[in-house]
Write a protein that holds these residues in place. Structure first.
Motif, short mmCIF file in Angstrom:
data_model
loop_
_atom_site.label_atom_id
_atom_site.label_comp_id
_atom_site.label_asym_id
_atom_site.label_seq_id
_atom_site.Cartn_x
_atom_site.Cartn_y
_atom_site.Cartn_z
N ILE A 127 11.13 66.57 40.28
CA ILE A 127 11.09 67.30 41.54
C ILE A 127 12.24 68.30 41.55
N GLU A 128 11.88 69.57 41.58
CA GLU A 128 12.88 70.63 41.43
C GLU A 128 13.54 70.98 42.77
N ALA A 129 14.52 71.87 42.69
CA ALA A 129 15.28 72.30 43.86
C ALA A 129 14.36 72.98 44.87
N SER A 143 4.37 63.28 36.89
CA SER A 143 4.00 64.49 37.63
C SER A 143 5.21 65.40 37.81
N ILE A 144 4.93 66.69 38.05
CA ILE A 144 5.99 67.69 38.21
C ILE A 144 5.73 68.49 39.48
N ILE A 145 6.76 68.60 40.32
CA ILE A 145 6.68 69.40 41.54
C ILE A 145 7.72 70.50 41.44
N ARG A 146 7.27 71.74 41.34
CA ARG A 146 8.17 72.88 41.13
C ARG A 146 8.79 73.38 42.44
N SER A 147 9.79 74.25 42.27
CA SER A 147 10.63 74.72 43.38
C SER A 147 9.82 75.32 44.52
N GLY A 148 10.26 75.03 45.73
CA GLY A 148 9.70 75.65 46.92
C GLY A 148 8.43 75.02 47.45
#
Length: 292
Positions: A127-129, A143-148
């Motif tokens: 989980i990104e910034a 899983s990957i959750i990108r910025s914003g």
């Protein structure tokens, strides 16, 4: 809860419920209270095995098989139903608040915003910034959750009653399966009464809007700037092209494809490709284009 415990309307026949919901949606394992303003939608209730209780008018109640359902009468069933729903959300009727369960193997930016309860984040999730994860969200491993990106916020659900507009509270959740990737600045709303669901290996591009109660099947690709209306169901292995718009409540079959910029207003069959505004089968679109 029993209908006799409610503080509105007139009890016609006692019944029990543990959830509220809509006639066209199935809530497996639940005893559902719904509303019925018009007898033409009674068939949906008969086909829905979850429904045990109905808020309706005195006139429509005459058409209902009273041995099957608990019934409470109201002059405005829809308004009474949604006001009750909003009240029950405030009383934590739908969910018990539980501590978050976040894997030590998850990689979560210090600049991400994580809700206080009912969040599950499994191994190797990134989980990104700038990501916001609201309550009642489950994100499964890898899983990957990108910025914003925002996951689990309230969507756009309002009901108009003459000069009054009632904001509908959200009681559902979000489930993101294994190996899903959601890229930058995408919004995934939680369900109103049910679940917003992204299946295994779903990949979602930047600037996508996934509305409340949407169900997306495994291995589906959703490209940038797509808008998916509430309660839409998308079969596995499908493809939604850039800038397409999907009307709420539709069913898109397995292996379906929506071309770039298409505006989809009707259901799409398995293996069908649709194109245009309003979208029609791609081959028909090309034939029509050649005639021009």
């Amino acid at each position: 809860m029993r209908l006799s415990e409610l503080d509105f309307g007139k009890l016609e026949k006692e019944g029990e419920f543990d959830w509220l919901g809509l006639t066209a949606e199935d809530y497996k394992g639940k005893k559902v209270l719904t509303f019925l303003n018009d007898e033409k939608y009674y068939k949906e209730i008969e086909n829905n095995k979850s429904i045990t209780c109905i808020v309706t008018t005195e006139e429509v109640a005459k058409k209902i098989e009273k041995d099957k359902y608990g019934i409470i009468l109201s002059k405005n069933p829809r308004k009474a139903f949604f006001e009750l729903h909003n009240k029950l959300v405030q009383e934590d009727f739908y969910f018990t608040k539980k501590e978050n369960r976040i894997s030590e193997k998850a990689i979560i930016s210090e600049k991400a915003n994580i809700g206080k309860y009912n969040i599950i984040i499994e191994d190797n999730v990134i989980i990104e910034a700038g990501v916001t994860i609201y309550e009642n969200v489950t994100i499964k491993k890898d899983s990957i959750i990108r910025s914003g990106t925002t996951i689990g916020g309230n969507g756009f659900e309002f009901s108009r009653f003459e000069d009054e507009v009632l904001s509908i509270a959200f009681a559902g959740d979000v489930l993101i399966e294994e190996n899903v990737e959601i890229q930058n600045n995408t919004c995934v709303d939680r369900g109103v009464f049910d679940r917003t669901y992204l299946g295994k290996n779903v990949k979602v591009d930047n600037l996508v809007h996934i509305a409340h109660d949407v169900k997306i099947g495994d291995n589906t690709l959703v490209v940038a700037c797509t808008l998916i209306g509430g309660r839409t169901k998308i079969g596995k292995n499908s493809y939604l092209g850039p800038n397409c718009t999907i009307k709420n409540g539709l069913i898109l079959g397995e292996n379906s494809k929506v071309s770039m910029g298409a505006v989809v207003t009707k259901n799409v069959k398995d293996n069908e490709v649709v194109t245009g505004n309003f979208a029609i089968p791609h081959e028909q679109f090309i034939k029509n284009l050649k005639k021009m």
